[in-house]
Design a protein around this motif. Structure first.
Motif, PDB file in Angstrom:
ATOM      1  N   ALA A 157      54.207  27.651  36.900  1.00 45.31           N
ATOM      2  CA  ALA A 157      55.247  27.323  35.924  1.00 45.31           C
ATOM      3  C   ALA A 157      54.859  26.025  35.224  1.00 45.31           C
ATOM      4  O   ALA A 157      54.703  24.989  35.879  1.00 45.31           O
ATOM      5  CB  ALA A 157      56.597  27.180  36.615  1.00 45.31           C
ATOM      6  N   HIS A 158      54.693  26.102  33.914  1.00 46.29           N
ATOM      7  CA  HIS A 158      54.255  24.947  33.126  1.00 46.29           C
ATOM      8  C   HIS A 158      55.468  24.314  32.440  1.00 46.29           C
ATOM      9  O   HIS A 158      56.178  24.970  31.672  1.00 46.29           O
ATOM     10  CB  HIS A 158      53.233  25.377  32.076  1.00 46.29           C
ATOM     11  CG  HIS A 158      51.948  25.888  32.666  1.00 46.29           C
ATOM     12  ND1 HIS A 158      50.894  25.070  32.979  1.00 46.29           N
ATOM     13  CD2 HIS A 158      51.564  27.150  33.016  1.00 46.29           C
ATOM     14  CE1 HIS A 158      49.905  25.800  33.479  1.00 46.29           C
ATOM     15  NE2 HIS A 158      50.291  27.061  33.513  1.00 46.29           N
ATOM     16  N   PHE A 159      55.637  23.016  32.703  1.00 49.06           N
ATOM     17  CA  PHE A 159      56.731  22.268  32.078  1.00 49.06           C
ATOM     18  C   PHE A 159      56.207  21.232  31.082  1.00 49.06           C
ATOM     19  O   PHE A 159      56.989  20.414  30.588  1.00 49.06           O
ATOM     20  CB  PHE A 159      57.551  21.543  33.157  1.00 49.06           C
ATOM     21  CG  PHE A 159      58.254  22.462  34.111  1.00 49.06           C
ATOM     22  CD1 PHE A 159      59.525  22.938  33.826  1.00 49.06           C
ATOM     23  CD2 PHE A 159      57.639  22.850  35.296  1.00 49.06           C
ATOM     24  CE1 PHE A 159      60.175  23.787  34.712  1.00 49.06           C
ATOM     25  CE2 PHE A 159      58.295  23.699  36.185  1.00 49.06           C
ATOM     26  CZ  PHE A 159      59.561  24.169  35.891  1.00 49.06           C
ATOM     27  N   LYS A 172      64.001  21.826  35.027  1.00 51.36           N
ATOM     28  CA  LYS A 172      63.409  21.859  36.365  1.00 51.36           C
ATOM     29  C   LYS A 172      64.467  22.153  37.424  1.00 51.36           C
ATOM     30  O   LYS A 172      64.233  22.933  38.355  1.00 51.36           O
ATOM     31  CB  LYS A 172      62.724  20.526  36.670  1.00 51.36           C
ATOM     32  CG  LYS A 172      61.387  20.337  35.973  1.00 51.36           C
ATOM     33  CD  LYS A 172      60.730  19.059  36.435  1.00 51.36           C
ATOM     34  CE  LYS A 172      59.330  18.917  35.859  1.00 51.36           C
ATOM     35  NZ  LYS A 172      58.655  17.688  36.330  1.00 51.36           N
ATOM     36  N   LYS A 173      65.624  21.528  37.299  1.00 52.48           N
ATOM     37  CA  LYS A 173      66.698  21.801  38.249  1.00 52.48           C
ATOM     38  C   LYS A 173      67.124  23.263  38.190  1.00 52.48           C
ATOM     39  O   LYS A 173      67.399  23.885  39.222  1.00 52.48           O
ATOM     40  CB  LYS A 173      67.895  20.895  37.962  1.00 52.48           C
ATOM     41  CG  LYS A 173      67.663  19.420  38.279  1.00 52.48           C
ATOM     42  CD  LYS A 173      68.912  18.601  37.989  1.00 52.48           C
ATOM     43  CE  LYS A 173      68.712  17.145  38.356  1.00 52.48           C
ATOM     44  NZ  LYS A 173      69.923  16.329  38.085  1.00 52.48           N
ATOM     45  N   TYR A 174      67.173  23.804  36.976  1.00 56.05           N
ATOM     46  CA  TYR A 174      67.588  25.199  36.804  1.00 56.05           C
ATOM     47  C   TYR A 174      66.563  26.152  37.425  1.00 56.05           C
ATOM     48  O   TYR A 174      66.925  27.087  38.158  1.00 56.05           O
ATOM     49  CB  TYR A 174      67.772  25.479  35.317  1.00 56.05           C
ATOM     50  CG  TYR A 174      68.059  26.922  34.984  1.00 56.05           C
ATOM     51  CD1 TYR A 174      69.285  27.495  35.318  1.00 56.05           C
ATOM     52  CD2 TYR A 174      67.111  27.707  34.339  1.00 56.05           C
ATOM     53  CE1 TYR A 174      69.553  28.817  35.006  1.00 56.05           C
ATOM     54  CE2 TYR A 174      67.374  29.028  34.021  1.00 56.05           C
ATOM     55  CZ  TYR A 174      68.595  29.583  34.368  1.00 56.05           C
ATOM     56  OH  TYR A 174      68.859  30.892  34.070  1.00 56.05           O
ATOM     57  N   ILE A 175      65.270  25.950  37.144  1.00 54.94           N
ATOM     58  CA  ILE A 175      64.228  26.819  37.696  1.00 54.94           C
ATOM     59  C   ILE A 175      64.170  26.687  39.212  1.00 54.94           C
ATOM     60  O   ILE A 175      64.010  27.690  39.935  1.00 54.94           O
ATOM     61  CB  ILE A 175      62.865  26.490  37.066  1.00 54.94           C
ATOM     62  CG1 ILE A 175      62.899  26.761  35.542  1.00 54.94           C
ATOM     63  CG2 ILE A 175      61.755  27.308  37.711  1.00 54.94           C
ATOM     64  CD1 ILE A 175      63.175  28.193  35.172  1.00 54.94           C
ATOM     65  N   LEU A 188      61.565  34.032  36.658  1.00 54.36           N
ATOM     66  CA  LEU A 188      61.500  32.574  36.511  1.00 54.36           C
ATOM     67  C   LEU A 188      60.679  32.183  35.284  1.00 54.36           C
ATOM     68  O   LEU A 188      61.104  31.324  34.500  1.00 54.36           O
ATOM     69  CB  LEU A 188      60.887  31.963  37.770  1.00 54.36           C
ATOM     70  CG  LEU A 188      61.624  32.214  39.086  1.00 54.36           C
ATOM     71  CD1 LEU A 188      60.848  31.625  40.245  1.00 54.36           C
ATOM     72  CD2 LEU A 188      63.025  31.640  39.037  1.00 54.36           C
ATOM     73  N   LEU A 189      59.525  32.811  35.104  1.00 56.93           N
ATOM     74  CA  LEU A 189      58.672  32.469  33.976  1.00 56.93           C
ATOM     75  C   LEU A 189      59.297  32.902  32.657  1.00 56.93           C
ATOM     76  O   LEU A 189      59.119  32.234  31.626  1.00 56.93           O
ATOM     77  CB  LEU A 189      57.301  33.108  34.151  1.00 56.93           C
ATOM     78  CG  LEU A 189      56.511  32.640  35.387  1.00 56.93           C
ATOM     79  CD1 LEU A 189      55.174  33.361  35.469  1.00 56.93           C
ATOM     80  CD2 LEU A 189      56.302  31.141  35.353  1.00 56.93           C
ATOM     81  N   THR A 190      60.039  34.008  32.662  1.00 55.38           N
ATOM     82  CA  THR A 190      60.724  34.442  31.439  1.00 55.38           C
ATOM     83  C   THR A 190      61.819  33.464  31.060  1.00 55.38           C
ATOM     84  O   THR A 190      61.972  33.102  29.876  1.00 55.38           O
ATOM     85  CB  THR A 190      61.316  35.844  31.640  1.00 55.38           C
ATOM     86  OG1 THR A 190      60.265  36.767  31.945  1.00 55.38           O
ATOM     87  CG2 THR A 190      62.038  36.312  30.388  1.00 55.38           C
TER      88      THR A 190
END
Length: 355
Positions: A157-159, A172-175, A188-190
């Motif tokens: 997962a790229h932020f 980040k908290k949501y993922i 998650l990635l979508t």
């Protein structure tokens, strides 16, 4: 002139000039008495001494490449193949493309030496990176319990592109919250991808804090997305944002003053085709055998027939509107169980109602 006895001497050594399949079989003779051959793979026919069209290409280094010619020393780049029967196929996007006769897959020249390619060709896979909330690259294999794949690139997962920092922290908290629910990595990635689109709009709209996000921001975001994506993409964006706002407000990450910031009417409507009508013969048979159907299905049929509504529409009707049809329902469901009046013993001369 050499006379060839094809039936006796030919052992199916010829190769099809179209699909390059070995084993052309005899298929009679043409009007000019030439032997015909048929390919069992592509079903195309050729004649003896036929004209074979050779396509050649010249690259920027003035090297001539012939289509269909085998290239010595090349090995198929796919891990489960490793075939050596490689031939030149075409030029596309300024690159030469080769095809493997074993697996029938394409490989282009100058493959980018990415970390994924090096790991795949060396048959070595990256180790799971320990989870750190502050990192901008999360290895989901370290968080999810249902992942058993060695290909790490599918679970990263790229932020890095999520900006500004205050919005990145919320994403980040949501993922991480979805990871704790053990959602699939594809989900998650979508969600992260759709939130990344919203973060780009936040930068372009110069939104400095979360409290600046209101109903007008969402409307402008929908308008801007219509220029770049279709209706299905907008539905995905709004669905993820609605879930993001709901979970964030419930978890106390932020406070949403406008609970109706995204409305169901904001999503583009799906165009549904009209249903096909029921044939008259089918409808007549249903009406004749209505008493044989289960009671709930029979009631649904009668209500839909007399109201001309779908079940989803009929369920919105008030009960009092259907009460007048109750006797009709009972009569239609069980006609064989109707109560018949019984004759009472009476005097024929005195009782005129029965006689």
């Amino acid at each position: 002139m050499i006379i060839i006895h094809w039936i006796k001497d030919y052992q199916r050594e010829f190769t099809c000039p179209y699909c390059h399949q070995v084993g052309l079989k005899l298929s009679g003779k043409s009007q000019s008495s030439q032997q015909r051959f048929c390919c069992s793979n592509c079903q195309k026919q050729v004649q003896e001494s036929c004209e074979i069209k050779v396509e050649k290409f010249v690259d920027i280094n003035h090297i001539v490449w012939y289509k269909g010619y085998q290239i010595d020393g090349f090995v198929c780049s796919h891990l489960n193949c490793q075939g050596r029967d490689i031939y030149f196929e075409r030029f596309a996007k300024n690159k030469k493309h080769f095809r493997c006769r074993k697996c029938q897959r394409f490989t282009s020249e100058s493959i980018e030496l990415t970390q994924r390619n090096l790991s795949r060709f060396a048959q070595k896979f990256n180790q799971v990176t320990p989870f750190n909330f502050q990192d901008d690259r999360w290895d989901l294999r370290a968080i999810l319990t249902s992942v058993f794949d060695n290909n790490s690139n599918r679970f990263i997962a790229h932020f890095e592109e999520v900006q500004p920092d205050w919005f990145k922290l919320l994403v980040k908290k949501y993922i991480y919250h979805l990871c704790k629910l053990d959602k699939p990595s594809s989900t998650l990635l979508t969600h992260l991808s759709n939130l990344r689109f919203f973060s780009r709009y936040i930068i372009s709209a110069n939104i400095r804090e979360f409290s600046d996000i209101n109903r007008s921001v969402i409307i402008n975001f929908i308008t801007s997305e219509k220029k770049h994506t279709g209706e299905e993409g907008i539905r995905h964006r709004l669905g993820v944002l609605r879930n993001f706002f709901f979970i964030g407000n419930a978890q106390g990450w932020f406070e949403m003053s406008d609970q109706d910031i995204i409305r169901w009417g904001d999503s583009p409507k799906r165009r549904e085709n009209n249903p096909d009508p029921i044939p008259d013969t089918v409808r007549e048979q249903i009406e004749k055998n209505l008493h044989k159907l289960p009671d709930p299905i029979a009631r649904m049929w009668i209500i839909a027939f007399f109201t001309a509504m779908r079940p989803a529409e009929a369920r919105l009707l008030e009960e009092r509107l259907l009460s007048s049809r109750r006797q009709l329902l009972e009569d239609s469901l069980e006609p064989e169980k109707r109560e018949r009046p019984t004759r009472s013993t009476c005097d024929k001369n005195s009782c005129k109602s029965c006689h």
